[in-house]
Design a protein around this motif. Structure first.
Motif, short mmCIF file in Angstrom:
data_model
loop_
_atom_site.label_atom_id
_atom_site.label_comp_id
_atom_site.label_asym_id
_atom_site.label_seq_id
_atom_site.Cartn_x
_atom_site.Cartn_y
_atom_site.Cartn_z
N LEU A 1 0.85 -1.25 0.16
CA LEU A 1 0.12 0.02 0.18
C LEU A 1 0.71 1.33 0.09
N CYS B 1 0.95 3.99 -3.04
CA CYS B 1 0.65 5.39 -3.06
C CYS B 1 1.68 6.04 -3.38
N LEU C 1 -1.73 7.69 4.65
CA LEU C 1 -2.74 7.00 3.89
C LEU C 1 -2.50 5.60 3.72
N LEU D 1 -5.00 2.84 5.52
CA LEU D 1 -5.38 1.65 4.70
C LEU D 1 -4.75 0.36 5.18
N THR D 2 -3.67 0.37 5.82
CA THR D 2 -3.00 -0.88 6.45
C THR D 2 -3.82 -1.38 7.43
#
Length: 140
Positions: A91, A95, A124, A128-129
């Protein structure tokens, strides 16, 4: 006149090896931190690619192998943490890669914008993680 110019000693920069302790104390801007983490996450994914592909292959081989894989991952918290680390690597790398593509298009190249986008990428990736981790550990 020539002798006086030769006797003047010039201050030259001294380059030393930087140790890990000095590297930790180094104050990088947010863009530098995002860049280093982008490289680290890419290296981790590259080095673990054979392991990732093997697990992916085993999970798709048959229904029985998928059940074994699922039992292995759901019963072991260490495996979940390793998977969560790999998820963060993916992720963050994704990003940050989008950020670098925008920088290549000369979008957000000013110092303040670059720092802001680096902070967004860092948080972010972590957010998300966290969402994926909450799902992985069965909290929702």
């Amino acid at each position: 006149m020539v002798d006086s110019q030769q006797n003047v000693k010039k201050d030259r920069p001294v380059y030393r090896n930087i140790g890990l302790a000095q590297l930790i104390k180094c104050r990088l801007p947010w863009a530098g931190k995002a860049s280093i983490l982008h490289r680290i996450s890419g290296a981790v994914m590259f080095l673990l690619l054979p392991f990732i592909l093997y697990l992916f292959d085993q999970s798709l081989a048959s229904e029985l192998s998928y059940q074994k894989f699922q039992a292995f991952t759901t019963g072991n918290i260490l495996v979940k943490l390793i998977c969560l680390g790999l998820i963060w690597c993916f992720l963050h790398h994704f990003c940050a890669g989008i950020r670098y593509l925008l920088l290549d298009l000369e979008i957000g190249v000013e110092r303040s914008e670059a720092n802001r986008s680096a902070i967004v990428v860092l948080f972010l990736g972590l957010a998300l993680t966290a969402v994926v981790g909450l799902k992985m550990f069965g909290l929702y």
